[in-house]
Write a protein that holds these residues in place. Structure first.
Motif, short mmCIF file in Angstrom:
data_model
loop_
_atom_site.label_atom_id
_atom_site.label_comp_id
_atom_site.label_asym_id
_atom_site.label_seq_id
_atom_site.Cartn_x
_atom_site.Cartn_y
_atom_site.Cartn_z
N TYR A 341 0.79 -1.22 0.00
CA TYR A 341 0.00 0.00 0.00
C TYR A 341 0.83 1.28 0.00
O TYR A 341 0.33 2.34 -0.36
N SER A 342 2.08 1.19 0.44
CA SER A 342 2.88 2.40 0.60
C SER A 342 4.35 2.00 0.55
O SER A 342 4.69 0.88 0.15
N THR A 343 5.21 2.92 0.97
CA THR A 343 6.66 2.66 0.95
C THR A 343 7.26 2.62 2.35
O THR A 343 8.47 2.51 2.48
N ASP A 344 6.42 2.70 3.41
CA ASP A 344 6.97 2.74 4.76
C ASP A 344 7.55 1.38 5.15
O ASP A 344 7.36 0.38 4.47
N CYS A 345 8.28 1.37 6.27
CA CYS A 345 8.92 0.15 6.77
C CYS A 345 9.82 -0.51 5.72
O CYS A 345 9.89 -1.74 5.63
N ASN A 346 10.48 0.31 4.90
CA ASN A 346 11.39 -0.21 3.86
C ASN A 346 10.71 -1.22 2.94
O ASN A 346 11.29 -2.24 2.56
N THR A 347 9.46 -0.94 2.60
CA THR A 347 8.69 -1.86 1.77
C THR A 347 9.37 -2.13 0.43
O THR A 347 9.48 -3.29 -0.01
N LEU A 348 9.82 -1.08 -0.24
CA LEU A 348 10.42 -1.27 -1.56
C LEU A 348 11.68 -2.13 -1.48
O LEU A 348 11.87 -3.06 -2.29
N LEU A 364 2.22 -1.95 -6.64
CA LEU A 364 2.67 -0.88 -5.77
C LEU A 364 1.53 0.08 -5.46
O LEU A 364 0.63 0.27 -6.27
N GLY A 365 1.61 0.72 -4.29
CA GLY A 365 0.59 1.69 -3.91
C GLY A 365 1.20 3.03 -3.53
O GLY A 365 2.28 3.10 -2.95
N VAL A 366 0.48 4.10 -3.90
CA VAL A 366 0.76 5.43 -3.38
C VAL A 366 -0.39 5.74 -2.43
O VAL A 366 -1.52 5.94 -2.88
N PHE A 367 -0.11 5.75 -1.13
CA PHE A 367 -1.19 5.89 -0.16
C PHE A 367 -1.54 7.36 0.02
O PHE A 367 -0.67 8.21 0.20
N VAL A 368 -2.84 7.64 -0.03
CA VAL A 368 -3.35 9.00 0.12
C VAL A 368 -4.21 9.05 1.37
O VAL A 368 -5.15 8.27 1.51
N LYS A 369 -3.87 9.95 2.29
CA LYS A 369 -4.68 10.09 3.50
C LYS A 369 -5.25 11.50 3.55
O LYS A 369 -5.29 12.18 2.52
N GLY A 370 -5.70 11.94 4.70
CA GLY A 370 -6.47 13.18 4.76
C GLY A 370 -5.68 14.46 4.83
O GLY A 370 -6.26 15.51 5.13
N ASP A 371 -4.37 14.44 4.54
CA ASP A 371 -3.59 15.67 4.67
C ASP A 371 -3.23 16.29 3.33
O ASP A 371 -2.37 17.17 3.25
N ILE A 395 9.43 -5.88 -12.11
CA ILE A 395 8.58 -6.71 -11.25
C ILE A 395 7.29 -5.99 -10.85
O ILE A 395 6.53 -6.50 -10.02
N VAL A 396 7.05 -4.81 -11.42
CA VAL A 396 5.84 -4.06 -11.08
C VAL A 396 4.74 -4.40 -12.07
O VAL A 396 4.86 -4.15 -13.27
N LYS A 397 3.67 -4.94 -11.58
CA LYS A 397 2.55 -5.35 -12.43
C LYS A 397 1.52 -4.24 -12.58
O LYS A 397 0.81 -4.16 -13.59
N LEU A 398 1.40 -3.37 -11.56
CA LEU A 398 0.35 -2.36 -11.53
C LEU A 398 0.72 -1.33 -10.47
O LEU A 398 1.33 -1.68 -9.45
N ILE A 399 0.37 -0.05 -10.70
CA ILE A 399 0.52 0.98 -9.68
C ILE A 399 -0.87 1.50 -9.32
O ILE A 399 -1.65 1.87 -10.19
N VAL A 400 -1.17 1.50 -8.02
CA VAL A 400 -2.47 1.94 -7.51
C VAL A 400 -2.27 3.27 -6.79
O VAL A 400 -1.55 3.34 -5.80
#
Length: 569
Positions: A341-348, A364-371, A395-400
């Motif tokens: 969902y995002s890139t935190d915790c060294n996800t990538l 892969l995800g670009v997470f959008v929150k309320g800010d 190795i990227v199949k889709l970006i959300v």
């Protein structure tokens, strides 16, 4: 990891009951987690918006952008255009836009409608139209709804109507609205009174991103008089760091349009009975890099799974070795793609590195929150920049881009469409498909589909049968398959994928939908049988660090055991 989800209103479409629920995503509850503080706070809070009533304060705006498109669709074959008033002269600049074109036929026969290609070099907002059925009485429709946390001034395009004599046209007005305090405001709605039940047609702002749009040649066999058909446009390549390319001219039998002007050729009548359909080589070319058609499905009944690199009990970031063990288990279980969902915790680095080692693809995800909902939002910028720098596109199949961001009012549809276009520019080395992730009922809103479909390659939705009160575990697969069928119709010609789907092991019954270990096993098996090759299952681990939620189910969505992966809650 889940955001608030409202199951689609399928009662009118598939005979199922409507439902909603309120999940919270890890990124919302653990915003401070990324700072690696010693304490973790998981608040149980409710946001209460105050609604301020009274007359709005209007500030005069710059010269408006107007559209000649009528409130209701007409049968005239001419392409609607946008007229932009120049600030210093009275000259009118006509900009074509790829709105569906109505073409009428007065007599039966077989007709060939030539292909039309339009190129937009910049984002364009025009008047679209939508409708709603209403009972007798006075109704307020349309307008732009915004939520503000403090007194602020909002500048935005709004759609309204303008009447001159007997002629009614829809108009886009760039307006500035002063919101005097925190609350929810609907700017420039339209109020109308109807004496009997009817369908109200009203204008809405519709935005188109830069790119090339093609309405392909269409052969229509007409069997009645005064028949009308619509010719929708499909996006065929959007620019990244360069302007949209000029379309390649079509063969001589279909007159090529000018670079910024739609074809004005009239339909060509062919005597009955039938004219052979054109060969594929005759159609106007539609370049599309790495087309996703058929490309987002598995070779077995469990295509993908969602994964967050959080320790199940505390929510702390897992180490690289723990992540690699998880990814190895998922590979051995037969999964082919992992959604993050995002890139935190060294996800990538950690998830991406392990996926590459074991031959798995990523969503892969670009997470959008309320800010914020733009690249200038610090959290979004850091994610997009990290993905662009990582650049392991093989190795990227889709970006959300965004997970239920529209449903949670973090973005408007046009804001999210603009963000997608920006992400494409920043990740210019990636030529694969993009999508968003919303529930079906959000996708079905005309303002959403008209803004989002042109800038995505896939229609992605989160489909959770547990949150439909009429769906027991044994019918979970039928529910998901029905929702996917409806989703396939939203963006014409673009495939649909179920990006988040599961069943909880603990909690309260939601009507006929009851949680439990055996119920989860039954539901997962049903989904696998019906549409597992188009489904990303939610989720690998349980999330015991979350609050239980209203139905007591939020902690227990881990499906590893249902796929015979041991050592998981």
């Amino acid at each position: 990891m889940k955001g608030t989800i409202a199951a689609a209103a399928v009662a009118a479409f598939a005979g199922a009951a409507n439902a909603s629920h309120g999940h919270r995503h890890a990124h919302e509850l653990f915003a401070a987690k990324r700072a690696q503080t010693g304490d973790v706070c998981v608040p149980g809070c409710t946001t209460i918006w105050s609604t301020v009533t009274g007359e709005p304060t209007w500030v005069p705006a710059p010269p408006p952008v107007t559209s000649a498109a009528p409130v209701a669709p007409t049968t005239a074959p001419a392409q609607p255009t946008t007229e932009t008033q120049a600030p210093s002269t009275s000259e009118v600049i006509v900009v074509p836009v790829p709105t569906p074109t109505p073409v009428s036929f007065s007599t039966p026969g077989t007709y060939t409608i030539p292909a039309t290609t339009i190129t937009l070099t910049e984002s364009t907002t025009v008047c679209g139209a939508t409708s709603t059925a209403v009972p007798p009485g006075t109704h307020t429709v349309g307008g732009v709804t915004t939520i503000v946390e403090t007194a602020t001034t909002v500048t935005c395009p709004v759609a309204t109507v303008s009447t001159s004599g007997t002629v009614v046209t829809s108009v886009i007005v760039q307006t500035t609205y002063v919101c005097p305090a925190a609350g929810t405001y609907t700017i420039a709605p339209i109020t109308t009174t109807v004496p009997e039940s009817t369908v109200i047609v009203y204008p809405v702002p519709t935005s188109y991103a830069p790119g090339t749009y093609t309405a392909p040649q269409k052969v229509v066999t007409v069997t009645e008089t005064d028949y009308v058909t619509w010719c929708p446009f499909e996006s065929s390549g959007l620019p990244t760091t360069q302007p949209a390319p000029t379309p390649t001219p079509a063969p001589a039998s279909y007159p090529p349009p000018a670079a910024a002007k739609p074809s004005s050729s009239a339909p060509v009548y062919v005597p009955p009975p039938v004219v052979p359909k054109p060969k594929p080589s005759q159609a106007a070319p539609k370049p599309k890099p790495q087309a996703p058609s058929g490309g987002l499905s598995g070779s077995n009944d469990h295509y993908g799974i969602t994964y967050t690199p959080y320790e199940p009990t505390t929510g702390d970031c897992k180490g690289a070795s723990e992540v690699e063990k998880d990814i190895s288990d998922l590979k051995n279980a037969g999964f082919q793609v992992i959604r993050v969902y995002s890139t935190d915790c060294n996800t990538l680095e950690n998830v991406g590195g392990a996926a590459k080692k074991y031959g798995l693809d990523l969503i892969l995800g670009v997470f959008v929150k309320g800010d914020g909902c733009s690249y200038d939002t610090p959290d979004i910028k850091s994610q997009v920049d990290a993905i662009s720098a990582w650049a392991q596109w093989d190795i990227v199949k889709l970006i959300v881009v965004g997970n239920e961001a529209i449903m949670n009012s973090y973005c408007s549809a046009t804001q999210l469409a603009s963000l997608i276009t920006t992400v494409k520019g920043k990740c210019s080395g990636y030529s694969g498909p993009y999508t968003i992730s919303e529930t079906l009922n959000i996708w079905q809103q005309p303002a959403v589909s008209s803004a989002i479909c042109p800038v995505v390659d896939v229609a992605g939705a989160n489909i959770h049968p547990y949150f439909n009160t009429a769906t027991p575990a044994s019918s979970a697969g039928d529910f998901v398959a029905g929702q996917l069928e409806l989703l396939n119709k939203v963006c014409s010609g673009k495939e649909a994928i179920n990006l988040e789907c599961g069943w909880p092991k603990q909690g309260s019954c939601n009507g006929a939908a009851c949680p439990g270990h055996s119920e989860q096993t039954t539901a997962i098996q049903s989904i696998r049988e019906k549409c597992g090759d188009k489904t990303v299952f939610f989720s690998f681990d349980d999330d015991m660090w979350k609050q239980p939620g209203p139905l007591g189910c939020e902690q227990s969505w881990g499906v590893a055991a249902a796929f015979s992966i041991s050592g998981i809650y």
